[in-house]
Scaffold this motif. Structure first.
Motif, PDB file in Angstrom:
ATOM      1  N   PRO A 183      21.670 -14.235  20.747  1.00  0.00           N
ATOM      2  CA  PRO A 183      20.473 -14.584  19.966  1.00  0.00           C
ATOM      3  C   PRO A 183      19.222 -14.768  20.838  1.00  0.00           C
ATOM      4  O   PRO A 183      18.129 -14.379  20.439  1.00  0.00           O
ATOM      5  N   LEU A 184      19.396 -15.334  22.033  1.00  0.00           N
ATOM      6  CA  LEU A 184      18.234 -15.501  22.917  1.00  0.00           C
ATOM      7  C   LEU A 184      17.710 -14.152  23.402  1.00  0.00           C
ATOM      8  O   LEU A 184      16.493 -13.941  23.468  1.00  0.00           O
ATOM      9  N   ILE A 185      18.609 -13.243  23.731  1.00  0.00           N
ATOM     10  CA  ILE A 185      18.200 -11.890  24.122  1.00  0.00           C
ATOM     11  C   ILE A 185      17.486 -11.218  22.950  1.00  0.00           C
ATOM     12  O   ILE A 185      16.441 -10.571  23.127  1.00  0.00           O
ATOM     13  N   SER A 186      18.023 -11.397  21.761  1.00  0.00           N
ATOM     14  CA  SER A 186      17.400 -10.823  20.563  1.00  0.00           C
ATOM     15  C   SER A 186      15.987 -11.349  20.374  1.00  0.00           C
ATOM     16  O   SER A 186      15.045 -10.584  20.137  1.00  0.00           O
ATOM     17  N   LEU A 187      15.842 -12.652  20.462  1.00  0.00           N
ATOM     18  CA  LEU A 187      14.531 -13.270  20.280  1.00  0.00           C
ATOM     19  C   LEU A 187      13.559 -12.799  21.364  1.00  0.00           C
ATOM     20  O   LEU A 187      12.393 -12.514  21.077  1.00  0.00           O
ATOM     21  N   ALA A 188      14.049 -12.697  22.581  1.00  0.00           N
ATOM     22  CA  ALA A 188      13.186 -12.252  23.678  1.00  0.00           C
ATOM     23  C   ALA A 188      12.680 -10.830  23.448  1.00  0.00           C
ATOM     24  O   ALA A 188      11.495 -10.543  23.619  1.00  0.00           O
ATOM     25  N   PHE A 189      13.581  -9.928  23.048  1.00  0.00           N
ATOM     26  CA  PHE A 189      13.149  -8.551  22.774  1.00  0.00           C
ATOM     27  C   PHE A 189      12.247  -8.489  21.540  1.00  0.00           C
ATOM     28  O   PHE A 189      11.294  -7.719  21.491  1.00  0.00           O
ATOM     29  N   TRP A 190      12.567  -9.302  20.536  1.00  0.00           N
ATOM     30  CA  TRP A 190      11.752  -9.320  19.325  1.00  0.00           C
ATOM     31  C   TRP A 190      10.338  -9.809  19.649  1.00  0.00           C
ATOM     32  O   TRP A 190       9.362  -9.407  19.012  1.00  0.00           O
ATOM     33  N   SER A 191      10.213 -10.660  20.649  1.00  0.00           N
ATOM     34  CA  SER A 191       8.915 -11.249  20.983  1.00  0.00           C
ATOM     35  C   SER A 191       7.890 -10.207  21.429  1.00  0.00           C
ATOM     36  O   SER A 191       6.708 -10.519  21.528  1.00  0.00           O
ATOM     37  N   ARG A 192       8.318  -8.979  21.652  1.00  0.00           N
ATOM     38  CA  ARG A 192       7.341  -7.937  22.008  1.00  0.00           C
ATOM     39  C   ARG A 192       6.324  -7.768  20.885  1.00  0.00           C
ATOM     40  O   ARG A 192       5.195  -7.366  21.126  1.00  0.00           O
ATOM     41  N   GLU A 193       6.747  -8.103  19.680  1.00  0.00           N
ATOM     42  CA  GLU A 193       5.858  -8.018  18.527  1.00  0.00           C
ATOM     43  C   GLU A 193       4.718  -9.037  18.640  1.00  0.00           C
ATOM     44  O   GLU A 193       3.617  -8.790  18.164  1.00  0.00           O
ATOM     45  N   TRP A 194       4.985 -10.162  19.260  1.00  0.00           N
ATOM     46  CA  TRP A 194       3.992 -11.230  19.368  1.00  0.00           C
ATOM     47  C   TRP A 194       3.271 -11.251  20.711  1.00  0.00           C
ATOM     48  O   TRP A 194       2.098 -11.542  20.785  1.00  0.00           O
ATOM     49  N   PHE A 195       4.041 -10.979  21.789  1.00  0.00           N
ATOM     50  CA  PHE A 195       3.498 -11.181  23.140  1.00  0.00           C
ATOM     51  C   PHE A 195       3.271  -9.897  23.925  1.00  0.00           C
ATOM     52  O   PHE A 195       2.874  -9.955  25.073  1.00  0.00           O
ATOM     53  N   ASP A 196       3.579  -8.766  23.311  1.00  0.00           N
ATOM     54  CA  ASP A 196       3.384  -7.462  23.943  1.00  0.00           C
ATOM     55  C   ASP A 196       4.077  -7.438  25.308  1.00  0.00           C
ATOM     56  O   ASP A 196       5.251  -7.782  25.394  1.00  0.00           O
ATOM     57  N   VAL A 197       3.395  -7.064  26.345  1.00  0.00           N
ATOM     58  CA  VAL A 197       4.008  -6.895  27.664  1.00  0.00           C
ATOM     59  C   VAL A 197       4.506  -8.224  28.241  1.00  0.00           C
ATOM     60  O   VAL A 197       5.441  -8.243  29.039  1.00  0.00           O
ATOM     61  N   TYR A 198       3.938  -9.337  27.812  1.00  0.00           N
ATOM     62  CA  TYR A 198       4.371 -10.645  28.305  1.00  0.00           C
ATOM     63  C   TYR A 198       5.769 -11.012  27.813  1.00  0.00           C
ATOM     64  O   TYR A 198       6.395 -11.927  28.331  1.00  0.00           O
ATOM     65  N   SER A 199       6.240 -10.283  26.828  1.00  0.00           N
ATOM     66  CA  SER A 199       7.609 -10.516  26.359  1.00  0.00           C
ATOM     67  C   SER A 199       8.617 -10.205  27.469  1.00  0.00           C
ATOM     68  O   SER A 199       9.749 -10.698  27.428  1.00  0.00           O
TER      69      SER A 199
END
Length: 169
Positions: A35-51
């Motif tokens: 789930p943490l890996i999922s959330l981290a990859f999903w965060s590209r939607e919010w944080f772009d390259v900072y994800s």
């Protein structure tokens, strides 16, 4: 080399790390990795390259987790015996284990892998329900695999004094 052997090598799992990983806190918190890996990859939607920072941290968690907790005082529990069984399974080239365990483990590995396309597609397309399905699928079969490792350990613990030494009440 099979995927579990490769993962063990990549994780640098030595005797001390395995002892620490047999702590139930390590085993149960390990289930947060996907789930943490999922959330981290999903965060590209919010944080772009900072994800990428969150993605790196999620993979760091996978590596740190088995080292984070102390060796348990007691190992007469499901989580600890699951790690012992995994150690035995990874050593199957050096010590014979019953074929029914090998067949079951291979089947569970295939079943686990069948969830990866859902997981990967869910991340790629940002489809929440497909990602949840992939997470659930992979984690459910991983839990079943750990349960099978407990069974393997119980069947094998009396065959080797080292295996017996891992069990503490």
């Amino acid at each position: 080399m099979d995927i579990l052997k490769y993962a063990e090598k990549a994780m640098s799992m030595d005797n001390e790390t395995w002892s620490r990983h047999s702590n139930p806190w390590s085993v149960y918190t390990r289930f947060t990795a996907l789930p943490l890996i999922s959330l981290a990859f999903w965060s590209r939607e919010w944080f772009d390259v900072y994800s990428l920072v969150l993605i790196a941290l999620s993979f760091l968690w996978v590596w740190v987790n088995p080292r984070l907790f102390s060796e348990p005082k007691r190992t007469n529990n499901w989580a600890s015996m699951g790690t012992f069984g995994e150690r035995i399974y990874l050593n199957r080239e050096n010590e014979v284990i019953p074929i029914h365990h090998i067949k079951a483990c291979r089947a569970l590995q295939v079943l686990t892998a069948m969830g990866l396309p859902f997981f990967i597609y869910g991340l790629y397309a940002l489809e929440l329900w497909i990602l949840i399905l992939g997470n659930f699928w992979v984690m459910a079969f991983k839990a079943w695999f750990v349960d099978r490792m407990v069974w393997l350990y119980i069947d094998m613990k009396d065959s080797n004094p080292i295996y017996q030494s891992w069990f503490k009440t």
